[in-house]
Motif scaffolding. Structure first.
Motif, short mmCIF file in Angstrom:
data_model
loop_
_atom_site.label_atom_id
_atom_site.label_comp_id
_atom_site.label_asym_id
_atom_site.label_seq_id
_atom_site.Cartn_x
_atom_site.Cartn_y
_atom_site.Cartn_z
N MET A 1 -17.56 -33.73 -9.63
CA MET A 1 -18.09 -33.72 -11.06
C MET A 1 -19.18 -33.03 -11.46
N SER A 2 -18.29 -32.55 -12.80
CA SER A 2 -18.95 -31.42 -13.31
C SER A 2 -19.98 -31.62 -13.62
N ASP A 3 -21.23 -32.83 -13.93
CA ASP A 3 -22.46 -32.89 -13.89
C ASP A 3 -23.62 -33.15 -13.01
N VAL A 4 -22.56 -33.01 -11.56
CA VAL A 4 -23.21 -33.08 -10.45
C VAL A 4 -23.47 -31.87 -10.39
N LYS A 5 -24.86 -31.72 -9.33
CA LYS A 5 -25.69 -29.23 -9.28
C LYS A 5 -25.93 -29.42 -8.42
N ARG A 6 -25.46 -28.90 -8.07
CA ARG A 6 -25.12 -28.22 -7.00
C ARG A 6 -27.37 -27.43 -6.92
N TYR A 7 -28.40 -27.38 -5.75
CA TYR A 7 -28.92 -26.43 -5.42
C TYR A 7 -29.29 -25.60 -4.32
N ASN A 8 -30.22 -25.30 -3.75
CA ASN A 8 -30.14 -24.29 -3.43
C ASN A 8 -31.33 -25.98 -2.01
N PRO A 9 -31.58 -25.99 -0.80
CA PRO A 9 -32.24 -26.92 0.08
C PRO A 9 -33.47 -26.30 0.15
N GLN A 10 -33.28 -25.04 0.51
CA GLN A 10 -34.25 -24.24 0.87
C GLN A 10 -35.89 -23.72 -0.40
N LYS A 11 -35.55 -23.94 -1.39
CA LYS A 11 -36.18 -23.94 -2.62
C LYS A 11 -36.63 -24.64 -4.13
N PHE A 12 -35.85 -25.57 -4.00
CA PHE A 12 -35.66 -26.92 -4.32
C PHE A 12 -36.26 -28.41 -4.24
N ARG A 13 -36.82 -28.93 -4.68
CA ARG A 13 -37.76 -29.53 -4.65
C ARG A 13 -37.42 -30.21 -6.90
N GLY A 14 -36.21 -32.17 -5.95
CA GLY A 14 -36.08 -32.18 -6.95
C GLY A 14 -36.46 -34.26 -7.46
N ASP A 15 -36.26 -34.90 -8.14
CA ASP A 15 -37.56 -36.15 -8.79
C ASP A 15 -36.52 -37.55 -6.74
N ALA A 16 -36.89 -37.40 -6.10
CA ALA A 16 -36.48 -38.08 -4.78
C ALA A 16 -35.97 -39.49 -5.12
N SER A 17 -36.54 -40.52 -6.10
CA SER A 17 -35.83 -41.35 -7.26
C SER A 17 -34.81 -41.42 -7.50
N GLU A 18 -34.24 -40.23 -7.56
CA GLU A 18 -32.81 -40.17 -8.20
C GLU A 18 -31.57 -39.94 -7.38
N THR A 19 -32.15 -39.63 -5.74
CA THR A 19 -31.50 -39.30 -4.75
C THR A 19 -31.29 -40.01 -3.03
N TYR A 20 -32.12 -40.19 -3.21
CA TYR A 20 -32.81 -41.22 -2.03
C TYR A 20 -32.01 -42.50 -2.22
N CYS A 21 -31.72 -42.88 -1.16
CA CYS A 21 -29.94 -43.91 -0.47
C CYS A 21 -30.50 -43.88 0.37
N ALA A 22 -30.74 -45.54 0.80
CA ALA A 22 -31.11 -45.99 1.88
C ALA A 22 -29.35 -46.01 3.11
N ALA A 23 -28.31 -45.73 2.20
CA ALA A 23 -26.88 -45.61 3.03
C ALA A 23 -26.81 -45.01 4.28
N PHE A 24 -28.29 -43.23 4.35
CA PHE A 24 -28.23 -42.57 4.70
C PHE A 24 -29.17 -42.80 6.22
N TYR A 25 -29.93 -44.04 6.50
CA TYR A 25 -30.68 -44.61 7.28
C TYR A 25 -30.42 -45.49 8.31
N LYS A 26 -29.16 -46.78 7.22
CA LYS A 26 -28.76 -48.17 7.45
C LYS A 26 -27.70 -47.99 7.51
N HIS A 27 -26.79 -47.47 7.04
CA HIS A 27 -25.75 -47.83 7.12
C HIS A 27 -24.62 -46.16 7.62
N THR A 28 -22.83 -46.88 7.37
CA THR A 28 -22.09 -46.11 7.80
C THR A 28 -20.43 -46.44 7.41
#
Length: 351
Positions: A1-28
């Motif tokens: 999707m064009s509105d999904v941005k890519r960032y350098n994970p070593q330099k960027f810190r955004g709002d984790a409330s907009e990205t955190y997902c429990a699926a990565f901890y509890k689900h597959t």
């Protein structure tokens, strides 16, 4: 999707409330090709399943996903959820966070399984990865078995798993779902929440009930995208009478939770009003048979298709959009979560 941005994970810190997902901890989500995906919406595999599901979420690939989303980095594979949130819908990401703890403890609790792609339908919004019938249709002259995918071995289910969803293909077309449940201890079954996504073409048999009656809870989603003959066109091969019989049988002869799941697209919307009235009749049957005043007991989920893009309702004419929106407003009280605002935004946005 064009509105999904890519960032350098070593330099960027955004709002984790907009990205955190429990699926990565509890689900597959495990598919017939033997790969693990983040969820049913995942387009690219995260890692190969080596048979040990208990260690899957501890792989380097899953750890990397968790680190990125904890930094507020938006992932391209999560675009559908970002889109829903942008247009005011409670997304699958948000539902994961509601259903599971956000304490960041890694523990596989919910497993989605596409154990094979064996299916009898050729739905217009689907493709060969999830339907052997579509593969056969797209590859005339080749043996159909070439297009059949299935897990090579039945995975061992860790005792941490409390919820399993069987998807397809068509799960009730084979005995694989039963074989998987039969590998579990009786104590684990009693604590298990089992879900199915089905096309409603295959009635449950005594062997199914013998297992499912031992589970804590059973929910069945019946995929229905239009009413009557139109459903048989957009979900090619579906027999409307069988769907009717399947739902009636579950309502009258079991205690399972059951609902209708509708993918709303520009090929199946034209008799949405008739579909709504049919769903309403099933809700009333559920209420009468189950002796409950809760007419929402039989749920109805309506989800607009955004991919493939040529099926999006945003491509309807202005006249058709107006008609569809009138029906959505009229029946929004019957739809789980109320989707009027979200559907209106999708109609107008084109995505």
């Amino acid at each position: 999707m064009s509105d999904v941005k890519r960032y350098n994970p070593q330099k960027f810190r955004g709002d984790a409330s907009e990205t955190y997902c429990a699926a990565f901890y509890k689900h597959t989500n495990i598919r017939a090709d033997g790969n693990a995906y983040a969820c049913c919406r995942g387009e690219k595999p995260i890692t190969k399943v080596n048979g040990d599901l208990s260690s899957l979420l501890h792989s380097n690939e899953y750890q990397d996903l968790r680190k990125k989303t904890e930094r507020g980095i938006k992932l391209s594979g999560c675009a559908k959820c970002y889109l829903e949130e942008k247009h005011g819908k409670f997304s699958m990401r948000q539902q994961f966070n509601k259903d599971f703890s956000t304490d960041k403890q890694v523990n596989l609790e919910w497993l989605e399984l596409y154990a094979n792609n064996i299916c009898n339908l050729t739905c217009i919004m689907c493709w060969g990865e999830f339907s052997s019938a579509i593969w056969a249709k797209n590859n005339p002259g080749r043996p159909p078995k070439e297009g059949t995918q299935a897990l090579k071995t039945i995975p061992h289910i860790p005792d941490t798993v409390k919820r399993i969803r069987f998807m397809g293909g068509e799960p009730f077309m084979t005995s694989t779902h039963r074989k998987i449940l039969q590998t579990m201890k009786d104590t684990d079954l009693r604590n298990l929440y089992v879900e199915y996504t089905t096309n409603g073409q295959f009635m449950l048999i005594p062997d199914d009930h013998a297992l499912l009656s031992r589970c804590r809870k059973v929910t069945i989603d019946v995929s229905v995208d239009a009413f009557g003959g139109l459903n048989s066109i957009v979900r090619e091969g579906a027999d409307w009478e069988k769907i009717d019989m399947f739902i009636d049988d579950v309502i009258k002869n079991t205690k399972y939770t059951i609902g209708v799941y509708t993918t709303l697209h520009n090929k199946g919307w034209k008799n949405f009003d008739k579909l709504a009235k049919w769903v309403e009749s099933k809700k009333r049957m559920y209420s009468d048979v189950r002796k409950t005043d809760n007419i929402r007991g039989l749920y109805w989920c309506v989800s607009p298709v955004t991919y493939p893009e040529h099926l999006c309702i945003s491509r309807l004419s202005d006249t058709d959009k107006t008609q569809l929106m009138e029906w959505i407003k009229r029946y929004d009280h019957m739809i789980t979560g109320g989707q009027q605002h979200y559907i209106k935004n999708i109609l107008n946005s084109g995505k």
